[in-house]
Design an enzyme around this catalytic site. Structure first.
Site, PDB file in Angstrom:
ATOM      1  CE  LYS A 259      23.895  -4.912   0.588  1.00 14.17           C
ATOM      2  NZ  LYS A 259      24.480  -6.252   0.827  1.00 14.17           N
ATOM      3  CG  ASP A 264      21.526  -8.215   5.059  1.00 15.29           C
ATOM      4  OD1 ASP A 264      20.455  -8.867   5.065  1.00 15.29           O
ATOM      5  OD2 ASP A 264      22.551  -8.582   4.447  1.00 15.29           O
ATOM      6  CE  LYS A 271      23.376 -10.708   6.910  1.00 14.89           C
ATOM      7  NZ  LYS A 271      24.320 -11.482   6.088  1.00 14.89           N
ATOM      8  CG  ASP A 282      24.339  -4.812   4.019  1.00 15.04           C
ATOM      9  OD1 ASP A 282      25.464  -4.844   3.484  1.00 15.04           O
ATOM     10  OD2 ASP A 282      23.427  -5.624   3.750  1.00 15.04           O
ATOM     11  CG  ASP A 341      21.914 -13.035   4.259  1.00 12.04           C
ATOM     12  OD1 ASP A 341      21.759 -11.797   4.285  1.00 12.04           O
ATOM     13  OD2 ASP A 341      22.762 -13.635   4.947  1.00 12.04           O
ATOM     14  CD  GLU A 343      20.868  -8.118   1.511  1.00 12.89           C
ATOM     15  OE1 GLU A 343      21.065  -9.343   1.653  1.00 12.89           O
ATOM     16  OE2 GLU A 343      21.726  -7.254   1.798  1.00 12.89           O
ATOM     17  NE  ARG A 345      24.108 -11.807  -4.485  1.00 16.18           N
ATOM     18  CZ  ARG A 345      24.955 -12.821  -4.353  1.00 16.18           C
ATOM     19  NH1 ARG A 345      24.990 -13.782  -5.255  1.00 16.18           N
ATOM     20  NH2 ARG A 345      25.777 -12.888  -3.313  1.00 16.18           N
TER      21      ARG A 345
END
Ligand code: BES
Ligand code: MN
Ligand code: ZN
Length: 488
Positions: A259, A264, A271, A282, A341, A343, A345
């Site tokens: 990933k 993020d 967030k 991330d 959020d 994101e 996946r």
């Protein structure tokens, strides 16, 4: 730091420090212990273990000046705990502690480590080497005052041992340096570690073939899920495909995916500040994949390895993707955006499709995917799940060797139920409960038949306080486990 295996007497090595590893038991018969007792008038047994009542409990330590009794000015005794419980993970942790102690001494340039004779095997020597390099690590690039160690060289000393054991040092060095490579990259702020930077690093890896797909190339490939996540950022997305091709005929073909969200923010489902604080991490999965690819030519396994990263930033602007948008992934499946959020996946969905089209035998992805996994397992273990129990078990075996913990979580059809959408094939989020498994169920939609394992490292990639010899910050999680797996 230069690490060598030496097989003579520890006292002949002209070092500034002898580190003596002791089990918590009576009547020690180890060569170095007996030699030190002889030349130092039994100081260790009568004074340290006797009068001072020092107990060699695991990771306890005692520093002793030798006051001219031997040429080495100082001895560091390190407790190794119970002999029956000792293993390579303990050896690694002890070495991490030793590295930290030596760093704090500020005047040791050559050190000799003497662990009990019976611990002389390749696996322990590899673990000690890893521990020394991992334990010495710091991230001081942005500090005016550098955290430099005076240590130049270390002898791992086993009197009379087989010289062949030094292969443990070679492998340990490669694995630990790869881990620190990943740690450096994850510790970098998002302003530095952009998708473009990750692509540049991938392109410059020696003996690795790299192809970078920009936005328009990704569009042509139908990566609607990945591109949606990055569309609200000024940083252009980069899809990175690296290949390691062995010199001999390969016995297997695998893909490893990381990933690569370089920051993020959560997107429009933004967030809160405290959750956003560490979101430069991330891309820890991507950092791990780059580190692994970087190490492969040196380890030279007979396996073809594809390293894949869908790198982008999850940001907010007038072009960002929005809750309610419907995206089409590379395999044609449609996804209703329930939460911007979730994101990671979405980016992984397209990366998984891309990997499967390479006709690989196995796919492994590494992702800081869900806060739910962090709630379930904390920083103590990463989540592991997938469609092949056999592959899961093999990776868990490799993790045992590396001292990393991967705990199995289920992916059941029931986990998919909450992802049902009224207007698309699925939503990107579902039940808050079992969130790690629900994310796993989402990913499963983008695998047809290839053996696949997903590692959720949300809780283990970045520490907010020291743990098991690792300092606060990035851990390089999964680098050593996957390198062990690839080279086993
Ligand atoms: N990057 C986060 C997951 C994360 C959380 C990593 C904490 C490291 C530490 C991921 O993109 C995310 O935001 N996941 C959401 C999913 C939710 C909206 C279903 C989460 O876990 O809250
Ligand atoms: Mn997120
Ligand atoms: Zn994320």
């Amino acid at each position: 730091m230069n690490i060598k295996l030496s097989t003579e007497s520890a006292l002949k090595l002209n070092s500034d420090l002898v580190v003596l590893g002791l089990f918590d038991e009576k009547n020690t018969k180890d060569t170095t212990y007996i030699e030190l007792e002889k030349f130092m008038n039994k100081t260790i047994s009568t004074y340290v273990l006797g009068k001072e009542k020092f107990k060699p409990k695991f990771l306890s330590s005692y520093t002793l000046p030798t006051l001219g009794q031997i040429t080495t000015p100082k001895i560091l005794i390190i407790g190794l705990g119970e002999k029956a419980k000792f293993n390579s993970d303990k050896a690694r942790q002890a070495a991490m502690e030793i590295a930290k102690k030596i760093k704090s001494f500020k005047n040791v340039s050559i050190a000799t480590i003497a662990f009990p004779d019976e611990t002389a095997n390749t696996e322990n020597i590899q673990a000690i080497t890893e521990g020394l390099i991992l334990g010495e690590y710091s991230f001081d690039k942005y500090k005016s005052e550098k955290d430099t160690s005076t240590l130049k060289s270390i002898n791992i000393n086993y009197p009379g041992a087989d010289k062949k054991l030094k292969s443990g040092i070679t492998k340990g060095e490669i694995l630990a340096k790869a881990t620190n490579f990943a740690r450096n990259l994850s510790n970098e702020p998002a302003q530095y570690a952009t998708p473009t930077k990750l692509a540049e690093i991938a392109t410059n890896l020696p003996n690795i073939k790299t192809e970078i797909f920009d936005k328009s190339a990704c569009k042509k490939m139908g990566m609607g899920a990945f591109l949606a996540v990055g569309q609200g950022s000024d940083q252009p997305p980069k899809f990175i495909h690296m290949t390691y091709q062995p010199n001999k005929k390969s016995v297997k073909k695998i893909a490893i995916i990381g990933k690569g969200i370089t920051f993020d923010s959560g997107g429009y489902d933004i967030k809160p500040p405290s959750s956003m604080l560490n979101m430069k991490d991330d891309m820890s999965g991507a950092a791990a994949i780059l580190a692994i690819m970087q190490a492969l030519p040196e380890l030279a396994p007979n396996i073809e390895v594809h390293g894949i990263i869908a790198a982008c930033e999850n940001m907010l602007n007038g072009s960002s993707y929005k809750p309610g948008d419907i995206l089409t992934a590379k395999n044609g499946k449609t996804i209703e955006v329930d939460n911007t959020d979730a994101e990671g996946r979405l980016t992984l969905a397209d990366a998984l499709c891309f990997a499967e089209e390479l006709n690989v035998d196995e796919i492994i992805d590494v992702a800081t995917l869900t806060g739910a996994c962090m709630v379930a397992l904390g920083h103590f273990a990463s989540g592991i799940m997938g469609n092949s129990d056999n592959l899961i078990e093999k990776i868990q075996k490799s993790a045992e060797k590396s001292g990393e913990a991967f705990w199995k979580l289920p992916i059941w059809d029931a986990h998919m139920d909450s992802l049902k959408s009224d207007i698309a094939d699925m939503k990107n989020t579902g039940s808050r409960y079992a969130g790690a498994s629900v994310a796993g169920a989402f990913l499963k939609n983008f695998i047809k038949s290839t053996k696949w394992v997903h590692l959720d490292v949300a809780g283990t990639a970045f520490l907010d306080k020291p743990y098991k010899g690792f300092i606060k910050g990035a851990t390089g999680i999964s680098v050593r486990t996957l390198l062990e797996y690839i080279t086993c």
